[in-house]
Design a protein around this motif. Structure first.
Motif, PDB file in Angstrom:
ATOM      1  N   ASN A  43       0.981  -1.391  -0.037  1.00  0.00           N
ATOM      2  CA  ASN A  43      -0.050   0.092  -0.028  1.00  0.00           C
ATOM      3  C   ASN A  43       0.843   1.350  -0.066  1.00  0.00           C
ATOM      4  N   LYS A  44       1.874   1.354   0.827  1.00  0.00           N
ATOM      5  CA  LYS A  44       3.091   2.239   0.893  1.00  0.00           C
ATOM      6  C   LYS A  44       2.305   3.625   1.000  1.00  0.00           C
ATOM      7  N   LEU A  45       1.395   3.786   2.057  1.00  0.00           N
ATOM      8  CA  LEU A  45       0.761   4.894   2.534  1.00  0.00           C
ATOM      9  C   LEU A  45       0.940   5.155   3.869  1.00  0.00           C
ATOM     10  N   SER A  46       1.095   6.674   4.086  1.00  0.00           N
ATOM     11  CA  SER A  46       1.485   7.101   5.375  1.00  0.00           C
ATOM     12  C   SER A  46       0.626   8.294   5.447  1.00  0.00           C
ATOM     13  N   PRO A  47       0.183   8.487   6.673  1.00  0.00           N
ATOM     14  CA  PRO A  47      -0.323   7.841   7.817  1.00  0.00           C
ATOM     15  C   PRO A  47      -1.055   6.360   7.528  1.00  0.00           C
ATOM     16  N   LEU A  48      -1.197   5.684   8.282  1.00  0.00           N
ATOM     17  CA  LEU A  48      -2.034   4.202   8.080  1.00  0.00           C
ATOM     18  C   LEU A  48      -3.313   4.625   7.833  1.00  0.00           C
ATOM     19  N   ASN A  49      -4.246   4.068   7.170  1.00  0.00           N
ATOM     20  CA  ASN A  49      -5.585   4.104   6.993  1.00  0.00           C
ATOM     21  C   ASN A  49      -6.036   3.071   7.751  1.00  0.00           C
ATOM     22  N   SER A  50      -7.446   3.072   7.998  1.00  0.00           N
ATOM     23  CA  SER A  50      -8.125   2.257   8.742  1.00  0.00           C
ATOM     24  C   SER A  50      -7.935   0.662   8.412  1.00  0.00           C
ATOM     25  N   TYR A  51      -7.622   0.400   7.017  1.00  0.00           N
ATOM     26  CA  TYR A  51      -7.204  -1.057   6.528  1.00  0.00           C
ATOM     27  C   TYR A  51      -5.938  -1.368   7.135  1.00  0.00           C
ATOM     28  N   GLN A  52      -4.979  -0.782   7.017  1.00  0.00           N
ATOM     29  CA  GLN A  52      -3.424  -0.577   7.458  1.00  0.00           C
ATOM     30  C   GLN A  52      -3.464  -0.966   8.823  1.00  0.00           C
ATOM     31  N   VAL A  53      -4.226  -0.241   9.826  1.00  0.00           N
ATOM     32  CA  VAL A  53      -4.551  -0.526  11.007  1.00  0.00           C
ATOM     33  C   VAL A  53      -4.786  -1.759  11.525  1.00  0.00           C
ATOM     34  N   GLU A  54      -5.759  -2.399  10.648  1.00  0.00           N
ATOM     35  CA  GLU A  54      -6.438  -3.813  10.921  1.00  0.00           C
ATOM     36  C   GLU A  54      -5.168  -4.640  10.556  1.00  0.00           C
ATOM     37  N   LEU A  55      -4.524  -4.430   9.628  1.00  0.00           N
ATOM     38  CA  LEU A  55      -3.372  -5.448   9.481  1.00  0.00           C
ATOM     39  C   LEU A  55      -2.545  -5.452  10.450  1.00  0.00           C
ATOM     40  N   VAL A  56      -2.038  -4.437  10.862  1.00  0.00           N
ATOM     41  CA  VAL A  56      -1.127  -4.188  11.984  1.00  0.00           C
ATOM     42  C   VAL A  56      -1.747  -4.930  13.213  1.00  0.00           C
ATOM     43  N   ASN A  57      -2.781  -4.743  13.358  1.00  0.00           N
ATOM     44  CA  ASN A  57      -3.363  -5.255  14.522  1.00  0.00           C
ATOM     45  C   ASN A  57      -3.483  -6.775  14.329  1.00  0.00           C
ATOM     46  N   ASN A  58      -3.398  -7.493  13.223  1.00  0.00           N
ATOM     47  CA  ASN A  58      -3.504  -8.907  13.110  1.00  0.00           C
ATOM     48  C   ASN A  58      -2.171  -9.354  13.293  1.00  0.00           C
TER      49      ASN A  58
END
Length: 235
Positions: A43-58
């Motif tokens: 995704n290479k996005l910063s800051p993290l969007n909601s989907y990226q936050v979900e990935l990090v949590n997993n």
């Protein structure tokens, strides 16, 4: 001297089994973490969007699960006591299974597979050891994914019968020629992976289910399907 050599050999085999179990059980959460990280990096996005936050949590959940597994297995294989005690707690089995399916979605992504959950439970609550049954279900989902073709459906069915709660998982694929052997220690049905596989996955599954006073079955037809079902007693 002969007895000493025999004892040393048995100790070595016990240690080997422990290491194999650790390696096998670490594989699933590590793979899930790797897949999640790759998706995040793409995704290479910063800051993290909601989907990226979900990935990090997993990823964090997988790492915590890995830590719990290590502690659990090392405790079990203490030299002073090879037996272990289950930590039974009351759990909503439907929500429990749903959470594991959610954690497994990154493993399935690579082959574009999906899980269809069918629920036929009037009373979802049952007492079980959360970590151990999570190991069982993670193992069964991983195996179903490995031995299923791309773009295929894996079906999980939850139902109850005669004071038992049943978990059934079925996939389409090559099937197994000798299904009753898959619960044997060090058996691997995949010759191409024998150099990497421990052959302990379904053996461990069977041991965990029987420790819960449960039962486990397998049905398979070559070039058609494989279905594994385990049943846990209500307390």
């Amino acid at each position: 001297m002969t007895n000493l050599l025999k004892e040393n050999q048995e100790l070595f085999e016990d240690k080997e089994s422990m290491l194999a179990m650790v390696s096998h059980d670490l594989k699933n959460p590590v793979n899930a973490g790797i897949m999640a990280i790759k998706l995040l990096e793409n995704n290479k996005l910063s800051p993290l969007n909601s989907y990226q936050v979900e990935l990090v949590n997993n990823i964090c959940n997988s790492l915590h699960y890995m830590k719990d597994l290590i502690e659990n297995i090392l405790d079990r294989y203490k030299l002073t006591n090879n037996a272990y005690k289950l930590n039974h707690v009351s759990v909503d089995f439907i929500e429990f299974v749903k959470s594991i399916i959610e954690e497994s979605k990154y493993i399935l992504t690579g082959k574009s597979q999906f899980i269809q959950l069918c629920v036929e439970l009037a009373n979802p609550f049952i007492e079980l050891d959360l970590l151990e049954i999570r190991r069982v279900i993670n193992n069964l989902i991983s195996n179903s994914s490995i031995y299923s073709p791309e773009n295929s459906q894996i079906t999980i069915r939850l139902f109850e019968k005669e004071n038992f709660v049943y978990f059934e998982i079925q996939n389409i694929g090559k099937g197994i020629k000798n299904p009753n052997m898959v619960f044997e220690k060090f058996y691997s049905s995949n010759n191409t992976l024998k150099s990497f596989a421990t052959g302990l996955g379904l053996y461990i599954v069977k041991e965990i289910i029987e420790a819960h006073n449960g039962k486990i079955f397998i049905e398979s037809e070559v070039n058609n399907f494989t279905k594994i079902t385990f049943a846990l007693p209500r307390k």
